[in-house]
Write a protein that holds these residues in place. Sequence first.
Motif, short mmCIF file in Angstrom:
data_model
loop_
_atom_site.label_atom_id
_atom_site.label_comp_id
_atom_site.label_asym_id
_atom_site.label_seq_id
_atom_site.Cartn_x
_atom_site.Cartn_y
_atom_site.Cartn_z
N PRO A 1 46.04 51.47 41.47
CA PRO A 1 46.09 52.91 41.21
C PRO A 1 45.12 53.33 40.11
N ASN A 2 44.82 54.63 40.09
CA ASN A 2 43.95 55.17 39.04
C ASN A 2 44.54 54.87 37.66
N GLY A 3 43.66 54.47 36.74
CA GLY A 3 44.09 54.22 35.37
C GLY A 3 44.78 52.90 35.14
N SER A 4 44.75 52.00 36.10
CA SER A 4 45.46 50.73 35.94
C SER A 4 44.61 49.64 35.28
N LYS B 1 41.40 48.51 36.39
CA LYS B 1 40.61 47.70 37.34
C LYS B 1 39.21 47.40 36.83
N SER B 2 38.54 48.37 36.27
CA SER B 2 37.15 48.17 35.84
C SER B 2 37.03 47.79 34.37
N ARG C 1 33.36 46.96 32.39
CA ARG C 1 32.67 48.10 31.78
C ARG C 1 32.23 47.84 30.35
#
Length: 58
Positions: A38-41, A43-44, A48
């Motif tokens: 999900p968004n904000g979990s 992942k990146s 980054r």
Amino acid sequence: MMIKLQAKDMDFGYNSSKILQNVNFEIAPSKLVTIVGPNGSGKSLPLRGEASSSTGRM
């Protein structure tokens, strides 16, 4: 020798908040990898470079 991307026992977070703990992965050369969540979990986060890693190595 082909170079791979590997993370071992890494923790990631902002300031004093740990977001990801005990991250381990290995990506072989010329392989396609997908990270799903999900968004904000976070992942990146490991890729980054905006968060600090307090333990482990990449």
